[in-house]
Design a protein around this motif. Structure first.
Motif, PDB file in Angstrom:
ATOM      1  N   MET A   1      19.152 -24.681  24.592  1.00 11.24           N
ATOM      2  CA  MET A   1      19.925 -23.469  24.411  1.00 11.24           C
ATOM      3  C   MET A   1      19.083 -22.386  23.741  1.00 11.24           C
ATOM      4  N   ALA A   2      18.482 -22.692  22.602  1.00  8.92           N
ATOM      5  CA  ALA A   2      17.698 -21.680  21.879  1.00  8.92           C
ATOM      6  C   ALA A   2      16.506 -21.212  22.707  1.00  8.92           C
ATOM      7  N   GLU A   3      15.878 -22.124  23.442  1.00 13.89           N
ATOM      8  CA  GLU A   3      14.729 -21.733  24.256  1.00 13.89           C
ATOM      9  C   GLU A   3      15.142 -20.727  25.321  1.00 13.89           C
ATOM     10  N   ARG A   4      16.302 -20.926  25.920  1.00 18.94           N
ATOM     11  CA  ARG A   4      16.809 -20.003  26.936  1.00 18.94           C
ATOM     12  C   ARG A   4      17.099 -18.636  26.320  1.00 18.94           C
ATOM     13  N   MET A   5      17.665 -18.631  25.111  1.00 26.74           N
ATOM     14  CA  MET A   5      17.956 -17.376  24.423  1.00 26.74           C
ATOM     15  C   MET A   5      16.669 -16.642  24.075  1.00 26.74           C
ATOM     16  N   VAL A   6      15.659 -17.358  23.608  1.00 29.01           N
ATOM     17  CA  VAL A   6      14.365 -16.746  23.281  1.00 29.01           C
ATOM     18  C   VAL A   6      13.781 -16.090  24.527  1.00 29.01           C
ATOM     19  N   ARG A   7      13.782 -16.808  25.624  1.00 29.42           N
ATOM     20  CA  ARG A   7      13.236 -16.271  26.868  1.00 29.42           C
ATOM     21  C   ARG A   7      14.018 -15.025  27.307  1.00 29.42           C
ATOM     22  N   HIS A   8      15.334 -15.090  27.246  1.00 31.28           N
ATOM     23  CA  HIS A   8      16.158 -13.946  27.644  1.00 31.28           C
ATOM     24  C   HIS A   8      15.877 -12.715  26.785  1.00 31.28           C
ATOM     25  N   VAL A   9      15.825 -12.898  25.466  1.00 31.42           N
ATOM     26  CA  VAL A   9      15.570 -11.760  24.569  1.00 31.42           C
ATOM     27  C   VAL A   9      14.199 -11.173  24.844  1.00 31.42           C
ATOM     28  N   ASN A  10      13.192 -12.011  24.973  1.00 33.00           N
ATOM     29  CA  ASN A  10      11.838 -11.507  25.216  1.00 33.00           C
ATOM     30  C   ASN A  10      11.727 -10.784  26.554  1.00 33.00           C
ATOM     31  N   GLU A  11      12.471 -11.233  27.569  1.00 31.60           N
ATOM     32  CA  GLU A  11      12.391 -10.614  28.894  1.00 31.60           C
ATOM     33  C   GLU A  11      13.287  -9.380  29.031  1.00 31.60           C
ATOM     34  N   SER A  12      14.439  -9.373  28.348  1.00 34.15           N
ATOM     35  CA  SER A  12      15.436  -8.343  28.616  1.00 34.15           C
ATOM     36  C   SER A  12      15.751  -7.399  27.465  1.00 34.15           C
ATOM     37  N   HIS A  13      15.304  -7.721  26.278  1.00 35.15           N
ATOM     38  CA  HIS A  13      15.670  -6.914  25.116  1.00 35.15           C
ATOM     39  C   HIS A  13      14.457  -6.550  24.261  1.00 35.15           C
ATOM     40  N   SER A  14      13.337  -6.297  24.908  1.00 33.74           N
ATOM     41  CA  SER A  14      12.102  -6.025  24.162  1.00 33.74           C
ATOM     42  C   SER A  14      12.209  -4.761  23.316  1.00 33.74           C
ATOM     43  N   GLY A  15      12.910  -3.742  23.808  1.00 32.67           N
ATOM     44  CA  GLY A  15      13.068  -2.515  23.025  1.00 32.67           C
ATOM     45  C   GLY A  15      13.858  -2.748  21.755  1.00 32.67           C
ATOM     46  N   GLN A  16      14.964  -3.469  21.867  1.00 37.93           N
ATOM     47  CA  GLN A  16      15.768  -3.780  20.681  1.00 37.93           C
ATOM     48  C   GLN A  16      14.985  -4.667  19.721  1.00 37.93           C
ATOM     49  N   LEU A  17      14.232  -5.590  20.255  1.00 35.29           N
ATOM     50  CA  LEU A  17      13.424  -6.479  19.432  1.00 35.29           C
ATOM     51  C   LEU A  17      12.371  -5.689  18.668  1.00 35.29           C
ATOM     52  N   ARG A  18      11.734  -4.741  19.357  1.00 32.43           N
ATOM     53  CA  ARG A  18      10.729  -3.896  18.706  1.00 32.43           C
ATOM     54  C   ARG A  18      11.360  -3.081  17.582  1.00 32.43           C
TER      55      ARG A  18
END
Length: 76
Positions: A1-18
């Protein structure tokens, strides 16, 4: 579960993460990765050799609670 969330955030939410990394560190973070995610918090990698651990206020117990905690981290 967490691995899927990490991948999703890194692929789809890079601006928010930055933006989250820049808020936390007070420094520019042009290339940020969500490095680790668990029930105790998240680890961001705002640059080579630099990790920032963000603990949750309390450990999360469910996948839905983990998603909410991560959403709070990513929101302004």
């Amino acid at each position: 579960m967490a691995e899927r969330m990490v991948r999703h955030v890194n692929e789809s939410h890079s601006g928010q993460l930055r933006e989250a990394a820049e808020r936390l560190t007070g420094e520019p973070a042009p290339e940020v990765w969500l490095w680790e995610l668990d029930r105790y918090g998240a680890t961001l990698r705002p640059g080579p050799g630099h990790l920032v651990r963000v603990p949750w206020p309390a450990p999360v117990a469910t996948p839905a609670a983990l998603e909410r905690a991560l959403a709070c981290l990513l929101s302004a």
